[in-house]
Write a protein that holds these residues in place. Structure first.
Motif, PDB file in Angstrom:
ATOM      1  N   PRO A  15       0.840  -1.348   0.079  1.00 54.55           N
ATOM      2  CA  PRO A  15      -0.033   0.057   0.048  1.00 54.55           C
ATOM      3  C   PRO A  15       0.879   1.420  -0.013  1.00 54.55           C
ATOM      4  N   ARG A  16       0.220   2.232  -0.425  1.00 51.49           N
ATOM      5  CA  ARG A  16       1.006   3.544  -0.630  1.00 51.49           C
ATOM      6  C   ARG A  16       0.944   4.301   0.715  1.00 51.49           C
ATOM      7  N   PRO A  17       1.930   4.853   1.252  1.00 51.04           N
ATOM      8  CA  PRO A  17       2.080   5.619   2.434  1.00 51.04           C
ATOM      9  C   PRO A  17       1.199   6.934   2.255  1.00 51.04           C
ATOM     10  N   VAL A  18       0.716   7.365   3.478  1.00 49.33           N
ATOM     11  CA  VAL A  18      -0.143   8.542   3.387  1.00 49.33           C
ATOM     12  C   VAL A  18       1.038   9.773   3.124  1.00 49.33           C
ATOM     13  N   ALA A  19       0.321  10.689   2.755  1.00 45.61           N
ATOM     14  CA  ALA A  19       1.077  11.928   2.251  1.00 45.61           C
ATOM     15  C   ALA A  19       1.673  12.564   3.271  1.00 45.61           C
ATOM     16  N   THR A  20       2.811  13.165   3.445  1.00 47.07           N
ATOM     17  CA  THR A  20       3.657  13.716   4.474  1.00 47.07           C
ATOM     18  C   THR A  20       2.685  14.931   5.105  1.00 47.07           C
ATOM     19  N   PRO A  21       2.336  15.859   4.575  1.00 49.88           N
ATOM     20  CA  PRO A  21       1.288  16.799   5.289  1.00 49.88           C
ATOM     21  C   PRO A  21       0.348  16.419   5.853  1.00 49.88           C
ATOM     22  N   LEU A  22      -0.267  15.336   5.382  1.00 48.63           N
ATOM     23  CA  LEU A  22      -1.314  14.828   6.184  1.00 48.63           C
ATOM     24  C   LEU A  22      -1.003  14.058   7.405  1.00 48.63           C
ATOM     25  N   VAL A  23       0.174  13.437   7.614  1.00 50.09           N
ATOM     26  CA  VAL A  23       0.761  12.991   8.759  1.00 50.09           C
ATOM     27  C   VAL A  23       1.233  13.909   9.617  1.00 50.09           C
ATOM     28  N   TRP A  24       1.792  15.080   9.246  1.00 49.58           N
ATOM     29  CA  TRP A  24       2.162  16.178  10.009  1.00 49.58           C
ATOM     30  C   TRP A  24       1.049  16.869  10.498  1.00 49.58           C
ATOM     31  N   ALA A  25      -0.235  17.195   9.944  1.00 50.03           N
ATOM     32  CA  ALA A  25      -1.392  17.549  10.351  1.00 50.03           C
ATOM     33  C   ALA A  25      -1.850  16.696  11.775  1.00 50.03           C
ATOM     34  N   THR A  26      -1.904  15.422  11.380  1.00 47.12           N
ATOM     35  CA  THR A  26      -2.439  14.320  12.498  1.00 47.12           C
ATOM     36  C   THR A  26      -1.193  14.493  13.624  1.00 47.12           C
ATOM     37  N   ALA A  27      -0.131  14.803  13.514  1.00 45.57           N
ATOM     38  CA  ALA A  27       1.035  14.631  14.653  1.00 45.57           C
ATOM     39  C   ALA A  27       0.649  16.021  15.242  1.00 45.57           C
ATOM     40  N   PHE A  28       0.139  17.090  14.680  1.00 50.02           N
ATOM     41  CA  PHE A  28       0.061  18.460  15.157  1.00 50.02           C
ATOM     42  C   PHE A  28      -1.165  18.168  16.379  1.00 50.02           C
ATOM     43  N   VAL A  59       4.982   6.383  16.763  1.00 54.92           N
ATOM     44  CA  VAL A  59       4.935   4.872  16.229  1.00 54.92           C
ATOM     45  C   VAL A  59       3.950   4.867  15.466  1.00 54.92           C
ATOM     46  N   ALA A  60       2.501   5.161  16.039  1.00 53.61           N
ATOM     47  CA  ALA A  60       1.325   4.903  15.175  1.00 53.61           C
ATOM     48  C   ALA A  60       1.335   5.631  13.793  1.00 53.61           C
ATOM     49  N   LEU A  61       1.901   6.929  13.915  1.00 53.81           N
ATOM     50  CA  LEU A  61       1.828   7.731  12.709  1.00 53.81           C
ATOM     51  C   LEU A  61       3.169   7.199  11.770  1.00 53.81           C
ATOM     52  N   GLY A  62       4.064   6.539  12.130  1.00 52.47           N
ATOM     53  CA  GLY A  62       5.168   5.816  11.339  1.00 52.47           C
ATOM     54  C   GLY A  62       4.571   4.676  10.793  1.00 52.47           C
ATOM     55  N   LEU A  63       3.503   4.116  11.184  1.00 54.27           N
ATOM     56  CA  LEU A  63       2.824   3.019  10.421  1.00 54.27           C
ATOM     57  C   LEU A  63       2.414   3.360   9.212  1.00 54.27           C
ATOM     58  N   CYS A  64       1.885   4.419   8.744  1.00 50.53           N
ATOM     59  CA  CYS A  64       1.145   4.757   7.836  1.00 50.53           C
ATOM     60  C   CYS A  64       2.206   5.939   7.026  1.00 50.53           C
ATOM     61  N   ALA A  65       3.151   6.303   7.346  1.00 48.59           N
ATOM     62  CA  ALA A  65       3.974   7.383   6.771  1.00 48.59           C
ATOM     63  C   ALA A  65       5.093   7.022   6.025  1.00 48.59           C
ATOM     64  N   ARG A  66       5.814   7.861   5.374  1.00 51.50           N
ATOM     65  CA  ARG A  66       7.131   7.920   4.742  1.00 51.50           C
ATOM     66  C   ARG A  66       8.198   8.151   5.383  1.00 51.50           C
ATOM     67  N   PHE A  67       9.116   7.593   5.123  1.00 55.28           N
ATOM     68  CA  PHE A  67      10.390   7.944   5.917  1.00 55.28           C
ATOM     69  C   PHE A  67      10.879   9.086   6.162  1.00 55.28           C
ATOM     70  N   THR A  68      10.441  10.004   5.291  1.00 53.83           N
ATOM     71  CA  THR A  68      10.748  11.525   5.155  1.00 53.83           C
ATOM     72  C   THR A  68       9.815  12.363   6.109  1.00 53.83           C
ATOM     73  N   ALA A  69       8.725  11.723   6.514  1.00 56.02           N
ATOM     74  CA  ALA A  69       7.864  12.581   7.742  1.00 56.02           C
ATOM     75  C   ALA A  69       8.366  11.969   8.929  1.00 56.02           C
ATOM     76  N   ALA A  70       9.301  11.173   9.281  1.00 53.94           N
ATOM     77  CA  ALA A  70       9.696  10.992  10.689  1.00 53.94           C
ATOM     78  C   ALA A  70      10.216  12.083  11.221  1.00 53.94           C
ATOM     79  N   PRO A  71      11.268  12.930  10.730  1.00 54.56           N
ATOM     80  CA  PRO A  71      11.619  13.842  11.420  1.00 54.56           C
ATOM     81  C   PRO A  71      10.842  14.956  11.761  1.00 54.56           C
ATOM     82  N   GLY A  72       9.967  15.486  10.857  1.00 54.16           N
ATOM     83  CA  GLY A  72       9.101  16.370  11.154  1.00 54.16           C
ATOM     84  C   GLY A  72       7.967  15.934  11.995  1.00 54.16           C
ATOM     85  N   THR A  73       7.455  14.712  11.991  1.00 56.00           N
ATOM     86  CA  THR A  73       6.756  14.208  13.300  1.00 56.00           C
ATOM     87  C   THR A  73       7.270  14.261  14.559  1.00 56.00           C
ATOM     88  N   ALA A  74       8.669  14.155  14.554  1.00 59.55           N
ATOM     89  CA  ALA A  74       9.344  13.961  15.760  1.00 59.55           C
ATOM     90  C   ALA A  74       9.394  15.476  16.436  1.00 59.55           C
TER      91      ALA A  74
END
Length: 147
Positions: A15-28, A59-74
């Protein structure tokens, strides 16, 4: 006549990972809610509980995100942890050993979630791959039967 065919036809093995802006909005939003609940039920004197909760969120957000979203999420999780889960509330501070550990922990949590998801998806894709049946070799007697 021209017939339009979708290039994405067929089953995607991973499956395709979720878009990074959506992951960051969810992290926020998730970090905001978690830190608010932490402050109401636990208080600002125990930031370890908030760090654990935000690490689970990463961890939960990382399950559906790209590797490039990890630093911004942190970083987003750390901003809420540092700004609102420890006194003085509403003020960003930097204590080098503590905040470096917090950022590293949150980034590692996001990366662990992403790596775990990739391993699970790869194993599932491997199980879905089927091997085609090779034609059976001809028996020596069958080859001579035509004589």
């Amino acid at each position: 006549m021209i017939e339009w065919v979708s290039l994405n036809a067929g089953v995607r093995p991973v499956p395709r990972p979720v878009a990074t802006p959506l992951v960051w909005a969810t992290a926020f939003g998730g970090a905001l809610v978690l830190v608010a609940l932490h402050n109401v039920f636990v208080g600002t004197d125990r930031p370890g509980v908030a760090l654990a909760g935000l690490s689970l969120l990463a961890v939960a957000l990382g399950l559906c995100a790209r590797f490039t979203a990890a630093p911004g999420t942190a970083v987003l999780c750390w901003l809420f942890l540092n700004g609102f889960a420890i006194p003085p509330v509403g003020t960003l501070t930097w204590a080098a050993p503590r905040d470096t550990f917090w950022l590293a922990s949150l980034c590692a949590a996001a990366l662990v979630g992403t790596v775990l998801a990739r391993i699970v998806h790869a194993r599932a894709a491997y199980r879905r791959v089927t091997v085609g049946q090779a034609p059976l070799p001809a028996e020596p007697d069958d080859l001579c039967a035509g004589d």
